[in-house]
Design a protein around this motif. Structure first.
Motif, PDB file in Angstrom:
ATOM      1  N   ARG A 134       0.824  -1.214   0.000  1.00  0.00           N
ATOM      2  CA  ARG A 134       0.000   0.000   0.000  1.00  0.00           C
ATOM      3  C   ARG A 134       0.859   1.265   0.000  1.00  0.00           C
ATOM      4  N   THR A 174      -3.182   9.903  -6.492  1.00  0.00           N
ATOM      5  CA  THR A 174      -2.771   8.568  -6.920  1.00  0.00           C
ATOM      6  C   THR A 174      -3.283   8.323  -8.331  1.00  0.00           C
ATOM      7  N   HIS A 225      -5.149  -0.160   5.790  1.00  0.00           N
ATOM      8  CA  HIS A 225      -4.485   1.090   5.384  1.00  0.00           C
ATOM      9  C   HIS A 225      -5.307   2.253   5.932  1.00  0.00           C
ATOM     10  N   ASN A 243      -8.589   8.183   0.708  1.00  0.00           N
ATOM     11  CA  ASN A 243      -7.829   7.234  -0.112  1.00  0.00           C
ATOM     12  C   ASN A 243      -8.217   5.785   0.185  1.00  0.00           C
ATOM     13  N   SER A 294      -8.715   1.913  -0.307  1.00  0.00           N
ATOM     14  CA  SER A 294      -7.870   0.977  -1.059  1.00  0.00           C
ATOM     15  C   SER A 294      -8.295  -0.449  -0.756  1.00  0.00           C
ATOM     16  N   LYS A 313      -6.538   1.313  -5.487  1.00  0.00           N
ATOM     17  CA  LYS A 313      -6.579   2.491  -4.619  1.00  0.00           C
ATOM     18  C   LYS A 313      -7.049   3.661  -5.463  1.00  0.00           C
ATOM     19  N   GLU A 361      -7.410   8.103  -5.109  1.00  0.00           N
ATOM     20  CA  GLU A 361      -7.031   9.227  -4.242  1.00  0.00           C
ATOM     21  C   GLU A 361      -6.933  10.512  -5.042  1.00  0.00           C
TER      22      GLU A 361
END
Length: 377
Positions: A212, A241, A301, A333, A335, A340, A342
């Motif tokens: 992650r 991301t 995460h 975010n 995931s 994921k 973001e």
């Protein structure tokens, strides 16, 4: 200890050809911030407050750079009292700060490079009256910086758009044989060239997609890769991301990408002015279950939270009860295994505005909002 009296005329933006920097601060925004801090002093029954962290200093100074090492402590401390604002820095930093970082109306003081900034700043207060420590009013200061003001909102939107464009430019040139370090170094160069500081640079290829927080290696990207950038400019931190792949992706992969976007959409729906962050956190946990990731996925995460003058201000947990306000920025975010999503967003009167958006990046509409897809090359 000596005080440097700064003539406001010295603080005007430099001529374009000089190549130097002018303090980004807005006088109107700074006046509001000072009033908010004075309200904190009033509530605490105190006369002064010592600001000592990067987050508090860059917020209160409205974008001034008070670091040398990204990993080090600030090279300044601020005493806010009822008579004015007093910034203390080391003698070897004072020239640059006076010329390029000092907002109008702030008195600059110096301490020896081997001295204590906190002691020097505290000594500027009324005799026999110790200043309030930043840690004692951490929640109040966090509330004071939640709602971005007009000038800082504009700066944040520009940073977000530039950062998104950088990700598009760099990832669009990637190849399966490109290494993770190749991507990270290209992103770092572009971020610095934009006048920002790369606080976080992550990249994983298909061989390392289980991580992650993948610090880059010499591994090639392979068939699929993720890149993450958190960049700071004028004190504000934008986070983003993006994913790229070199084939069509498997059905399971594409399904997981759609489901994590649905989790994010539920989080956006829950992030409304007047609610509290612990309630949003409860919705996050439920969203993972609704969209097939399982009840424990949120534990794998952190989920993000308010953004702005810190990467997360703070990370959201069940114990964070701050109230969401309009014009507050967020970076959620969510995931899952191999997926994921973001972006940095801001709550506005018309809903969620995505700041880290580039119209060139492929997107799909999710609950009325354009959300990034994986770029297929």
């Amino acid at each position: 200890m000596s005080q440097t009296t700064v003539n406001p005329g010295q603080l005007q933006p430099p001529a374009p050809e000089s190549g130097t920097r002018a303090a980004p601060a807005s006088a109107a925004d700074r006046a509001i911030k000072r009033r908010r801090v004075l309200d904190i002093l009033d509530a605490a029954g105190r006369d002064s407050l010592l600001l000592s962290t990067h987050t508090a200093l860059t917020w209160y100074l409205d974008g001034s750079r008070v670091h040398i090492s990204l990993a080090g402590d600030p090279v300044a401390a601020m005493l806010v009292d009822r008579d004015g604002d007093h910034l203390v820095t080391f003698n070897n930093e004072a020239g640059r700060i006076a010329a390029e970082e000092l907002p109008s109306g702030v008195a600059l003081h110096t301490a020896p490079w081997y001295g204590s900034l906190h002691e020097a700043a505290a000594a500027l207060g009324a005799p026999g009256s110790a200043p309030l420590a930043e840690a004692d009013v951490a929640a109040e200061l966090r509330a004071a910086r939640q709602q971005l003001l007009p000038a800082e909102s504009d700066r944040y939107a520009r940073l977000g758009a530039e950062l998104a464009a950088i990700l598009t430019d760099v990832l669009s040139t990637a190849k399966p044989r490109t290494t993770e370090f190749d991507i990270a170094s290209a992103l770092a160069g572009r971020v610095v060239a934009a006048g920002a500081e790369p606080l976080v640079l992550l990249c994983n290829g298909s061989a390392r997609s289980q991580f992650r927080h993948p610090l880059a290696t010499h591994s090639p990207l392979g068939r699929r890769a993720m890149a993450v950038v958190c960049a700071r400019r004028d004190g504000l931190v934008a986070n983003i991301t993006r994913w790229v792949r070199f084939d069509a992706g498997s059905p399971a992969e594409r399904d997981a990408e759609a489901r994590i976007a649905a989790v994010e959409a539920d989080i956006f729906d829950a992030t409304v002015p007047g609610t509290t962050l612990d309630r949003v956190f409860t919705e996050i946990k439920s969203a993972y279950v609704r969209h097939g990731f399982g009840a424990e996925q949120w534990e794998q995460h952190h989920q993000g939270g308010p953004a702005g003058y810190a990467g997360r201000d703070p990370r959201v947990t069940a114990a964070v009860t701050d109230t969401v306000v309009q014009d507050q920025p967020f970076t959620w975010n969510p995931s899952g295994p191999g997926v994921k999503i973001e972006d940095t967003v801001q709550l506005t009167g018309s809903g969620v505005q995505v700041l880290t958006a580039d119209p060139r990046w492929p997107a799909a509409t999710v609950n009325g909002l354009a959300r990034p897809l994986t770029l297929q090359l």
